[in-house]
Design a protein around this motif. Sequence first.
Motif, PDB file in Angstrom:
ATOM      1  N   ILE A 319     -11.484 -13.463  31.282  1.00 30.01           N
ATOM      2  CA  ILE A 319     -12.159 -14.244  32.318  1.00 30.01           C
ATOM      3  C   ILE A 319     -12.435 -15.654  31.789  1.00 30.01           C
ATOM      4  N   GLY A 320     -12.083 -16.665  32.602  1.00 28.54           N
ATOM      5  CA  GLY A 320     -12.257 -18.054  32.199  1.00 28.54           C
ATOM      6  C   GLY A 320     -11.031 -18.668  31.568  1.00 28.54           C
ATOM      7  N   SER A 321      -9.986 -17.865  31.312  1.00 26.91           N
ATOM      8  CA  SER A 321      -8.762 -18.381  30.699  1.00 26.91           C
ATOM      9  C   SER A 321      -7.689 -18.592  31.765  1.00 26.91           C
ATOM     10  N   PRO A 322      -6.820 -19.601  31.580  1.00 27.11           N
ATOM     11  CA  PRO A 322      -5.732 -19.804  32.546  1.00 27.11           C
ATOM     12  C   PRO A 322      -4.639 -18.752  32.349  1.00 27.11           C
ATOM     13  N   PHE A 323      -3.931 -18.500  33.408  1.00 29.57           N
ATOM     14  CA  PHE A 323      -2.934 -17.432  33.428  1.00 29.57           C
ATOM     15  C   PHE A 323      -1.718 -17.974  34.183  1.00 29.57           C
ATOM     16  N   ALA A 324      -0.554 -18.051  33.527  1.00 31.93           N
ATOM     17  CA  ALA A 324       0.623 -18.682  34.132  1.00 31.93           C
ATOM     18  C   ALA A 324       1.434 -17.682  34.932  1.00 31.93           C
ATOM     19  N   ILE A 325       1.786 -18.091  36.151  1.00 29.21           N
ATOM     20  CA  ILE A 325       2.732 -17.322  36.964  1.00 29.21           C
ATOM     21  C   ILE A 325       4.068 -18.058  36.866  1.00 29.21           C
ATOM     22  N   VAL A 326       5.036 -17.427  36.219  1.00 33.13           N
ATOM     23  CA  VAL A 326       6.288 -18.087  35.869  1.00 33.13           C
ATOM     24  C   VAL A 326       7.427 -17.492  36.699  1.00 33.13           C
ATOM     25  N   LEU A 327       8.179 -18.365  37.353  1.00 38.66           N
ATOM     26  CA  LEU A 327       9.345 -17.939  38.124  1.00 38.66           C
ATOM     27  C   LEU A 327      10.556 -18.689  37.610  1.00 38.66           C
ATOM     28  N   ASP A 328      11.494 -17.935  37.040  1.00 38.16           N
ATOM     29  CA  ASP A 328      12.740 -18.527  36.544  1.00 38.16           C
ATOM     30  C   ASP A 328      12.492 -19.737  35.638  1.00 38.16           C
ATOM     31  N   GLU A 329      11.659 -19.515  34.612  1.00 37.95           N
ATOM     32  CA  GLU A 329      11.402 -20.520  33.581  1.00 37.95           C
ATOM     33  C   GLU A 329      10.666 -21.752  34.102  1.00 37.95           C
ATOM     34  N   GLU A 330       9.963 -21.617  35.209  1.00 33.39           N
ATOM     35  CA  GLU A 330       9.118 -22.696  35.715  1.00 33.39           C
ATOM     36  C   GLU A 330       7.755 -22.113  36.079  1.00 33.39           C
ATOM     37  N   VAL A 331       6.702 -22.835  35.734  1.00 34.41           N
ATOM     38  CA  VAL A 331       5.341 -22.380  36.047  1.00 34.41           C
ATOM     39  C   VAL A 331       5.022 -22.800  37.478  1.00 34.41           C
ATOM     40  N   ILE A 332       4.933 -21.832  38.384  1.00 31.25           N
ATOM     41  CA  ILE A 332       4.656 -22.193  39.777  1.00 31.25           C
ATOM     42  C   ILE A 332       3.158 -22.350  40.016  1.00 31.25           C
ATOM     43  N   SER A 333       2.331 -21.714  39.202  1.00 34.12           N
ATOM     44  CA  SER A 333       0.889 -21.967  39.244  1.00 34.12           C
ATOM     45  C   SER A 333       0.264 -21.374  37.991  1.00 34.12           C
ATOM     46  N   ALA A 334      -0.868 -21.937  37.609  1.00 33.22           N
ATOM     47  CA  ALA A 334      -1.582 -21.462  36.411  1.00 33.22           C
ATOM     48  C   ALA A 334      -3.072 -21.406  36.715  1.00 33.22           C
ATOM     49  N   PRO A 335      -3.465 -20.458  37.560  1.00 38.61           N
ATOM     50  CA  PRO A 335      -4.880 -20.379  37.935  1.00 38.61           C
ATOM     51  C   PRO A 335      -5.740 -19.881  36.782  1.00 38.61           C
ATOM     52  N   THR A 336      -7.014 -20.213  36.842  1.00 39.84           N
ATOM     53  CA  THR A 336      -7.988 -19.705  35.871  1.00 39.84           C
ATOM     54  C   THR A 336      -8.545 -18.386  36.389  1.00 39.84           C
ATOM     55  N   ILE A 337      -8.600 -17.404  35.509  1.00 41.86           N
ATOM     56  CA  ILE A 337      -9.104 -16.090  35.908  1.00 41.86           C
ATOM     57  C   ILE A 337     -10.608 -16.190  36.124  1.00 41.86           C
ATOM     58  N   GLN A 338     -11.039 -15.974  37.346  1.00 45.44           N
ATOM     59  CA  GLN A 338     -12.458 -16.109  37.684  1.00 45.44           C
ATOM     60  C   GLN A 338     -13.225 -14.806  37.506  1.00 45.44           C
ATOM     61  N   SER A 339     -12.533 -13.691  37.708  1.00 46.20           N
ATOM     62  CA  SER A 339     -13.208 -12.396  37.614  1.00 46.20           C
ATOM     63  C   SER A 339     -12.167 -11.302  37.410  1.00 46.20           C
ATOM     64  N   HIS A 340     -12.670 -10.117  37.134  1.00 46.11           N
ATOM     65  CA  HIS A 340     -11.797  -8.954  36.977  1.00 46.11           C
ATOM     66  C   HIS A 340     -11.096  -8.664  38.311  1.00 46.11           C
ATOM     67  N   ILE A 341      -9.753  -8.468  38.254  1.00 45.27           N
ATOM     68  CA  ILE A 341      -8.967  -8.155  39.466  1.00 45.27           C
ATOM     69  C   ILE A 341      -8.428  -6.741  39.311  1.00 45.27           C
ATOM     70  N   PRO A 342      -9.131  -5.743  39.820  1.00 47.20           N
ATOM     71  CA  PRO A 342      -8.748  -4.361  39.552  1.00 47.20           C
ATOM     72  C   PRO A 342      -7.729  -3.791  40.538  1.00 47.20           C
ATOM     73  N   GLY A 343      -7.506  -4.427  41.672  1.00 50.44           N
ATOM     74  CA  GLY A 343      -6.702  -3.799  42.721  1.00 50.44           C
ATOM     75  C   GLY A 343      -5.204  -3.886  42.534  1.00 50.44           C
ATOM     76  N   GLY A 344      -4.738  -4.696  41.593  1.00 51.41           N
ATOM     77  CA  GLY A 344      -3.300  -4.827  41.386  1.00 51.41           C
ATOM     78  C   GLY A 344      -2.601  -5.648  42.444  1.00 51.41           C
ATOM     79  N   SER A 345      -3.331  -6.485  43.163  1.00 48.73           N
ATOM     80  CA  SER A 345      -2.717  -7.340  44.176  1.00 48.73           C
ATOM     81  C   SER A 345      -3.254  -8.759  44.016  1.00 48.73           C
ATOM     82  N   GLY A 346      -2.499  -9.719  44.519  1.00 47.09           N
ATOM     83  CA  GLY A 346      -2.920 -11.108  44.408  1.00 47.09           C
ATOM     84  C   GLY A 346      -2.071 -11.980  45.302  1.00 47.09           C
TER      85      GLY A 346
END
Length: 554
Positions: A319-346
């Motif tokens: 929590i509080g760390s950035p997390f990169a979503i990478v598509l084909d060697e490009e970072v499409i977004s790097a949101p900061t984790i705000q809280s625990h995400i238990p549901g497996g969806s986003g």
Amino acid sequence: MLHIPTWKRVVIWALVACGVLLALPNVFYSRVEGHNDAAKLMEQSGLSTPELEAELAGWPSFLPSGLVNLGLDLRGGAHLLAEVQVADVYADRMRGLWPDVRNALRAERETVGPVRRLDAVAGELHVRIGEAAGMARAIDVVRDLARPIVSLTGVGASDIDVRGEGDVLIVTLSDAEKQATDRRTIQQSLEIIRRRVDEVGTREPTIQRQGDTRILIQVPGIGSAAELKALIGTTARLTFQPVVGRTADGTASAGVGNVVLPSLDEQGVFYIIEDRVVVSGEELTDAQPAFDQNGRPAVNFRFNPTGARKFGDYTADNIGSPFAIVLDEEVISAPTIQSHIPGGSGIITGNFTVEDSTQLAVLLRAGALPAEMTFLEERTIGPELGQDSIEAGAIACVVAFAAVLVFMWLSYGLFGLFANIALILNVGLMFGLLSLIGATLTLPGIAGIVLTIGMAVDANVLVFERIREELRRARGPARAIEQGYERALSAILDANVTTFLVAAILFTMGSGPVRGFAVTLGMGILTSVFTAIFVTRLIMVTWFDRARPKSIEV
């Protein structure tokens, strides 16, 4: 003596009626095709517009709507020959193996000393150990990570080879594992390409392996080869990876175990991310286009239970760390984790258009290609050329059809007219059967139809000649007809069964145009035998029951 039970007559005419009814949509091809496309689009999107409703109303819903699909040479479309870069998979395997190797060697730190990963050629993992004297132990520890190969050719072999050079431990895939990986990679690529093409509703694509690492893709009805490449050429490899930092220098040193990747939305911004995958797109179960809280296009995603657990555990611990979503060697977004995400969806947000988010969702649902593809050959076939082929094929069929009809009438008189009626019904039954199985018609397929038209009267010729022989023996008309059919039956079956076996072998062993020819030939043989043995005989018996001729002339 000529007697066909009423129930059998009903069954024969019912089958003929069903076949002709199934073939009917091909007479109104454009209308039925528009109806089918509108129905599929409305089902997939849940939307209904006046244009779609008009297309849907173009063909009655209570009638069959199956069509004989037109192949690439008749409809136009795109042709691609791609080579799968299987070496990319070797490199991915080594990157994925590094955390296990690191943890196993750290457990033996007293013997092997500190470990550090070195840069190496793709497909190899190089690890420097602090104590060269502990190399033998390091090799044994890493070999314990090996797994047996699950394949017929690799029974008893392990998936990795481990050796030492001085103080450097070198890990590579074994030759048997490379062969098994190549087969899996090509098979997976074939399946994913097929899914992607099917997602956009194209008809009867040809997707098949050529050689060891090449794939042939032919898609009728698509606009251009560039459009097809945009659909299947993207690996659509989605990963979620930890972020180390940001930089404006794309050539900056990332450090061992890290990589520098550009941002998709922010010009001149690069992210330094760890070269390890927390969750991959392979663990996605669904992806749908959507809109974020600001009304901008986005993509909703959901993981399977394994991916959901990994995703939940990581977000809980970071929590509080950035997390990169990478598509084909490009970072499409790097949101900061705000809280625990238990549901497996986003949700994946970015600078998307509605079309971009829809295409990304299609690619993610179909799955990621396991390796990049290099296109060696690309060709676009225009619909004008396809229309010319259709017209030429139609002329060939009409000429062949007319010639056979005239020949049968001149040779056998009234009985020839009976055979001609059966021949017309035979063509309808053949197209009905091809529509029922969703066959694809190509130029070789048209050749198979022309050949079938020529062969269709063979059975009738055998029967009529047998009837002539019986008449020469002073048999009565009824007895001559009955004996003619009985004595010609074995020859009819022998000739057509052997030809059908040839068609089956061509379909099994051949590919592409050869299979198209085999399908139309095989279906034509089935309908020809049916019409000759049952339909022509029923027409003849019905005429005989009404006319009761004292003599007949064949």
